[in-house]
Design a protein around this motif. Structure first.
Motif, mmCIF file in Angstrom:
data_model
loop_
_atom_site.group_PDB
_atom_site.id
_atom_site.type_symbol
_atom_site.label_atom_id
_atom_site.label_comp_id
_atom_site.label_asym_id
_atom_site.label_seq_id
_atom_site.Cartn_x
_atom_site.Cartn_y
_atom_site.Cartn_z
ATOM 1 N N UNK A 1 0.852 -1.192 0.000
ATOM 2 C CA UNK A 1 0.000 0.000 0.000
ATOM 3 C C UNK A 1 0.887 1.240 0.000
ATOM 4 N N UNK A 2 0.679 2.140 -0.958
ATOM 5 C CA UNK A 2 1.398 3.414 -0.956
ATOM 6 C C UNK A 2 0.531 4.486 -0.286
ATOM 7 N N UNK A 3 1.170 5.599 0.041
ATOM 8 C CA UNK A 3 0.449 6.638 0.784
ATOM 9 C C UNK A 3 0.012 6.110 2.139
ATOM 10 N N UNK B 1 -0.539 7.576 6.776
ATOM 11 C CA UNK B 1 -1.694 8.062 7.526
ATOM 12 C C UNK B 1 -2.964 7.720 6.751
ATOM 13 N N UNK B 2 -4.087 8.083 7.329
ATOM 14 C CA UNK B 2 -5.361 8.049 6.625
ATOM 15 C C UNK B 2 -5.740 6.712 6.017
ATOM 16 N N UNK B 3 -6.200 6.758 4.772
ATOM 17 C CA UNK B 3 -6.685 5.572 4.074
ATOM 18 C C UNK B 3 -5.588 4.517 3.964
ATOM 19 N N UNK B 4 -4.382 4.943 3.615
ATOM 20 C CA UNK B 4 -3.285 4.000 3.460
ATOM 21 C C UNK B 4 -2.967 3.264 4.738
ATOM 22 N N UNK B 5 -2.859 3.990 5.843
ATOM 23 C CA UNK B 5 -2.561 3.361 7.131
ATOM 24 C C UNK B 5 -3.677 2.405 7.539
ATOM 25 N N UNK B 6 -4.922 2.836 7.390
ATOM 26 C CA UNK B 6 -6.047 1.981 7.762
ATOM 27 C C UNK B 6 -6.080 0.713 6.926
ATOM 28 N N UNK C 1 4.133 -1.164 3.767
ATOM 29 C CA UNK C 1 3.628 0.201 3.812
ATOM 30 C C UNK C 1 4.661 1.129 3.195
ATOM 31 N N UNK C 2 4.250 1.926 2.221
ATOM 32 C CA UNK C 2 5.182 2.815 1.530
ATOM 33 C C UNK C 2 4.666 4.249 1.565
ATOM 34 N N UNK C 3 5.582 5.174 1.769
ATOM 35 C CA UNK C 3 5.227 6.594 1.789
ATOM 36 C C UNK C 3 6.522 7.397 1.814
ATOM 37 N N UNK C 4 6.467 8.639 1.362
ATOM 38 C CA UNK C 4 7.656 9.481 1.479
ATOM 39 C C UNK C 4 7.759 10.117 2.864
ATOM 40 N N UNK C 5 6.695 9.982 3.663
ATOM 41 C CA UNK C 5 6.664 10.486 5.035
ATOM 42 C C UNK C 5 7.192 9.399 5.973
ATOM 43 N N UNK C 6 8.085 9.775 6.869
ATOM 44 C CA UNK C 6 8.669 8.806 7.797
ATOM 45 C C UNK C 6 7.631 8.199 8.733
ATOM 46 N N UNK D 1 -15.631 12.666 0.947
ATOM 47 C CA UNK D 1 -14.893 13.399 1.977
ATOM 48 C C UNK D 1 -14.518 12.459 3.119
ATOM 49 N N UNK D 2 -13.216 12.207 3.253
ATOM 50 C CA UNK D 2 -12.688 11.303 4.275
ATOM 51 C C UNK D 2 -11.665 12.067 5.102
ATOM 52 N N UNK D 3 -11.639 11.827 6.403
ATOM 53 C CA UNK D 3 -10.643 12.489 7.253
ATOM 54 C C UNK D 3 -9.301 11.790 7.088
ATOM 55 N N UNK D 4 -8.392 12.429 6.380
ATOM 56 C CA UNK D 4 -7.052 11.898 6.126
ATOM 57 C C UNK D 4 -6.044 13.018 6.342
ATOM 58 N N UNK D 5 -4.770 12.704 6.140
ATOM 59 C CA UNK D 5 -3.750 13.732 6.237
ATOM 60 C C UNK D 5 -3.981 14.848 5.236
ATOM 61 N N UNK D 6 -4.526 14.496 4.061
ATOM 62 C CA UNK D 6 -4.743 15.475 3.010
ATOM 63 C C UNK D 6 -5.867 16.453 3.345
ATOM 64 N N UNK D 7 -6.850 15.994 4.119
ATOM 65 C CA UNK D 7 -8.007 16.833 4.445
ATOM 66 C C UNK D 7 -7.999 17.313 5.893
ATOM 67 N N UNK D 8 -6.932 16.994 6.644
ATOM 68 C CA UNK D 8 -6.935 17.243 8.082
ATOM 69 C C UNK D 8 -7.143 18.706 8.434
ATOM 70 N N UNK D 9 -6.563 19.606 7.640
ATOM 71 C CA UNK D 9 -6.696 21.037 7.962
ATOM 72 C C UNK D 9 -8.148 21.477 7.931
ATOM 73 N N UNK D 10 -8.909 20.974 6.955
ATOM 74 C CA UNK D 10 -10.326 21.335 6.868
ATOM 75 C C UNK D 10 -11.097 20.790 8.069
ATOM 76 N N UNK D 11 -10.773 19.563 8.478
ATOM 77 C CA UNK D 11 -11.447 18.980 9.638
ATOM 78 C C UNK D 11 -11.080 19.739 10.908
ATOM 79 N N UNK D 12 -9.807 20.059 11.065
ATOM 80 C CA UNK D 12 -9.374 20.790 12.260
ATOM 81 C C UNK D 12 -10.026 22.165 12.323
ATOM 82 N N UNK D 13 -10.096 22.850 11.187
ATOM 83 C CA UNK D 13 -10.699 24.183 11.154
ATOM 84 C C UNK D 13 -12.180 24.113 11.528
ATOM 85 N N UNK D 14 -12.884 23.131 10.974
ATOM 86 C CA UNK D 14 -14.312 22.996 11.278
ATOM 87 C C UNK D 14 -14.529 22.752 12.774
#
Length: 265
Positions: free
Chosen positions: A14-16, A19-24, A38-43, A186-199
């Motif tokens: 699984x790439x990405x 966090x989020x969908x990939x981690x789950x 598990x593969x990602x450019x994020x440590x 709309x899924x809560x992931x690393x990519x959408x986290x800012x929108x969820x946190x702001x809301x």
């Protein structure tokens, strides 16, 4: 092994996956007996496999061909082959429209979101064929089905992913390799986290996902369940498809339009 699908003896990449969908999805495969990579450019990808048996974490750029080759090589050396590959890595590119996005943004979004999955299919399909068949999954988006659910470069890249899996399914005919796309809403992931946190900061969390009939945002685990199905023998006759997992959003796609020469309304 947890209930549901049984992936004992299978190898799933699984790439990405930081966090989020990939981690789950990594954890869902592992819970059902799979050996997981598990593969990602994020440590943070190393945290994804913490506590898992027969698991490997690899830091890569999923849109770099040499990195994709390295991921596949390392997986085959560690576990003897690959049965399932989920090309999930992606970026949003923001909400820019046609008249806002510059060439640099277009190039990076297409590189990660579309060229990345294309490279994965190109290099992993022969390895899956060697195992007697299996499944390739790609993360597309409801934004790839029609306009109104994302920025223009993002939406175009995800539409490309949908066509990519259709083309790949045809070109892999008789190989035993099925290729399908998942189109999350709309899924809560690393990519959408800012929108969820702001809301949440504004006390408006209940507005997240309000445009779909279920009136809520989705969870990464709900996408992971669909990935398990598509990778399993239960989906043995599902091929070349784009499956929307969006609470019903794509049944209508209500939009806020950007009109040429005018602000969005």
């Amino acid at each position: 092994m947890s209930g549901g699908f049984d992936f004992t003896g299978k190898v799933a990449v699984v790439t990405g996956a930081a966090s989020g969908i990939g981690r789950a999805t990594v954890r869902a495969f592992a819970a059902r007996g799979a050996k997981v990579v598990a593969a990602d450019r994020d440590a943070g990808v190393h945290e994804t496999i913490a506590g898992l048996d027969e698991a490997l974490a690899v830091e890569i750029d999923a849109a770099d061909e040499s990195d994709v080759r390295r991921l596949i090589k390392n997986t085959c050396e560690q576990f003897g082959g690959i049965d399932i590959f989920y090309a999930n890595a992606g970026i949003s590119g923001g909400t820019a429209g046609i008249f806002d996005a510059d060439v640099a943004l277009w190039t990076e979004v297409l590189r990660v979101n579309l060229i990345g999955p294309a490279l994965a299919i190109k290099h992993v399909a022969p390895r899956i064929v060697e195992r007697g068949g299996g499944a390739i999954l790609c993360t597309a988006s409801v934004a790839g089905l029609r306009s109104g659910a994302g920025g223009t470069p993002y939406s175009a890249s995800k539409a490309g992913v949908i066509n990519l899996v259709q083309s790949a399914a045809q070109q892999l005919a008789t190989s035993g390799v099925r290729v399908n796309a998942i189109c999350p809403g709309l899924i809560e992931t690393g990519m959408t986290q800012r929108a969820f946190d702001y809301a949440r900061e504004q006390g408006k969390e209940e507005k997240l996902g309000q445009l779909n009939p279920l009136r809520r945002a989705g969870r990464p685990e709900e996408i992971a369940q669909v990935a398990l199905f598509l990778a399993s023998d239960a989906a043995s006759y599902v091929n070349g498809q784009a499956i929307a997992v969006d609470g019903g959003l794509s049944s209508s796609h209500p939009v806020t339009r950007q009109v040429y020469g005018k602000p969005a309304f």
